[in-house]
Design a protein around this motif. Sequence first.
Motif, PDB file in Angstrom:
ATOM      1  N   VAL A 202     -24.094  42.519 -19.561  1.00 56.56           N
ATOM      2  CA  VAL A 202     -23.485  43.241 -18.444  1.00 56.56           C
ATOM      3  C   VAL A 202     -24.520  44.179 -17.835  1.00 56.56           C
ATOM      4  N   ALA A 203     -24.659  44.112 -16.515  1.00 57.05           N
ATOM      5  CA  ALA A 203     -25.533  45.027 -15.778  1.00 57.05           C
ATOM      6  C   ALA A 203     -24.661  46.084 -15.112  1.00 57.05           C
ATOM      7  N   GLU A 204     -24.800  47.324 -15.531  1.00 59.71           N
ATOM      8  CA  GLU A 204     -23.953  48.414 -15.037  1.00 59.71           C
ATOM      9  C   GLU A 204     -24.694  49.735 -15.217  1.00 59.71           C
ATOM     10  N   ALA A 220     -24.883  42.642 -24.772  1.00 56.23           N
ATOM     11  CA  ALA A 220     -25.952  43.553 -24.364  1.00 56.23           C
ATOM     12  C   ALA A 220     -25.567  44.177 -23.029  1.00 56.23           C
ATOM     13  N   VAL A 221     -26.045  45.391 -22.806  1.00 56.02           N
ATOM     14  CA  VAL A 221     -25.794  46.098 -21.550  1.00 56.02           C
ATOM     15  C   VAL A 221     -27.126  46.598 -21.014  1.00 56.02           C
ATOM     16  N   VAL A 222     -27.377  46.370 -19.725  1.00 56.06           N
ATOM     17  CA  VAL A 222     -28.610  46.829 -19.093  1.00 56.06           C
ATOM     18  C   VAL A 222     -28.258  47.635 -17.851  1.00 56.06           C
ATOM     19  N   ASN A 223     -29.179  48.502 -17.459  1.00 63.33           N
ATOM     20  CA  ASN A 223     -28.982  49.322 -16.269  1.00 63.33           C
ATOM     21  C   ASN A 223     -29.741  48.691 -15.101  1.00 63.33           C
ATOM     22  N   PRO A 224     -29.039  48.223 -14.065  1.00 61.07           N
ATOM     23  CA  PRO A 224     -29.718  47.552 -12.954  1.00 61.07           C
ATOM     24  C   PRO A 224     -30.588  48.482 -12.119  1.00 61.07           C
ATOM     25  N   MET A 225     -30.465  49.791 -12.342  1.00 57.92           N
ATOM     26  CA  MET A 225     -31.275  50.741 -11.591  1.00 57.92           C
ATOM     27  C   MET A 225     -32.619  51.007 -12.263  1.00 57.92           C
TER      28      MET A 225
END
Length: 357
Positions: A202-204, A220-225
């Motif tokens: 998830v990109a959030e 997994a979670v990633v930061n799109p910024m």
Amino acid sequence: MLAAKFHGIEDIRVQEVPKPQVGLGEVLVRTRVASICTSDIEAYCLGHKKLADYCPDTRATRTPGHEFAGDVVEIGPDVKGISEGTRVAIAPNYGCGKCRFCRKGIYPLCPERRTIGLDVDGGFAEYVKIPKEAVDQGVVCAFSENLPYEEAALNEPLACAYNGLMRCNIQPGEVVLVAGGGPVGMMHVVLAKLRGAKKVIVAEQSGDRQETARKFGADAVVNPMDKDYVDAVRKLTDDRGADVIIIACGATKAQEMAPYLAATQGRINFFGKVPVDKQIIGLNSNLIYSKELSIYGAYGSRPAHFAITLSLLDSRKIDLSGLISRRFSAKEIPEAYKSALANTKASTGMKTIICFT
């Protein structure tokens, strides 16, 4: 009965109105729970041409609401297969019944498509009359006492997410990237896991929603910024990229980045609607060409999808109770809209629901 009425931009009022009378082939549903959708908030803030056409002044107003569940309390003559007392959720779209899309049961793509809560009065009322054409097309879907009304009311966006995933044909063992950690993003996560995805990313950027994504099963979670966003996704996918990318938000940047994040022969779904003034975007067409990427849209859902996802909820294979952030009464619908709008602006919270019992 109590019903919310749209009177203009940021002007929704709860009023006493006559209870609908059912006619030939129609069904009357007593609303138990309704949910506020992002499209409801968009119409609340910007207006909608159908709502504006219907209510140029306060003499004629529409009741919005297309995510709702309740009980059948009355059936009109010639209604078959539906009984009074049945717990039901309503698929809101129905069509002309004659065009090439209607013949396939794809009612949202009908050129004359009508939507409960937009073209006819919807679920933000104590009682809702379901038109004969909609009843005939199977929009009234039953569920058992195993399923709370609150979650049944969330089946409409779940069915839309299911349509999006089916368009991309997720296969067991694939890696899925969901861009956007809002309510629909979480629905994509649980559906992708049920389809057998090996890894769901998830990109959030919101910390609160990142945590919710983990609770809903994101691997997994990633930061799109983050400046290393692309590298982070490639690292999580053994430098291949994601087999399927679902853009479950209204960010044009997320759409533009998708070809860089996709695996060769990957599938991309532009699920989230972007603002009208930003709908023309820039895509790297050479990447689409050289990686043989496929890009899809997904608009609404058909009653067949609605029945499938309602069954998944009813059997408790999916639990959406964790998506409910705040509850309001029917008299508090104006406050519910303001709360949902604040959540949308701040990217906090999930679904705001209205309880009629």
